[in-house]
Design a protein around this motif. Sequence first.
Motif: not given
Length: 246
Positions: A107-110, A121-123, A125-130, A158-162
């Motif tokens: 879980t991270a932000v790139l 990129a919002v990661i 579970g090891g996958l780019p979610q956004v 991040v707000s979009f993802y959350n």
Amino acid sequence: IRAKRVTTALSSPEALFRLITLPQLPANILPEAIRREAEKVMPVTLDDFYLSSQVMPKSWNEIYVLMAISPRDATDRLVKTLRKAGLVPQVIDLAPIALCRLVKEPTAVLLSTQANYLDIAVISGGLPQVIRSLSIPGGKSSLTVKIDAIKEEMDRTVSFYNSSHQNDPIKSTVPVFICGDLLETADTKEMIAGKLGHEVSEVEFPFDAPPLFNKDKYMINVALATKKYLPKLSIINFNALPLEYR
């Protein structure tokens, strides 16, 4: 350099990305199902874009589909330029997807910057979610202006993802990894960390390199080189080379 078959990357702020979930489907109908979902979730018509995707396991009855659309004109220019140079493109990765392979935290932000482009990129579970690719102030703009723009776009992403992951949001404790030409300026990492309110680290360089080698300038190339070590390193193995060029 005698190699003629190459792996390359496309960077374009017009590229759009989505990670979706589909039920397990027969192989013969999966491509059409992916295209129909892309037509639903992408905010543009697909006529001027190439659609590419990677299917990954999720559960016994569902799959993840990482899909992207890249502009036809930019993709065609890249392929024609390589062919003009006597090179045969085997794979076209998309730069932000390739860079996600270098982030080891699940879980991270790139954040990656190249000239006046920003990839976020919002990661999870090891996958780019956004993933978002966009323009930021370039040229003679001050470093402070650029970092302010990066913070604004990261907060928006991040707000979009959350908003759609309220049970597993990106919190201030989630690390941010940065790479690109911003790091050529001294103390940039500390400035970004102070502005974002997250722990900020440089994307780890996975190979040995000479002391004076400019790692950040070639980080996308390095990300392409890691394909040799898949799937041990990552399950992200994307190819945006259109079928008519394969």
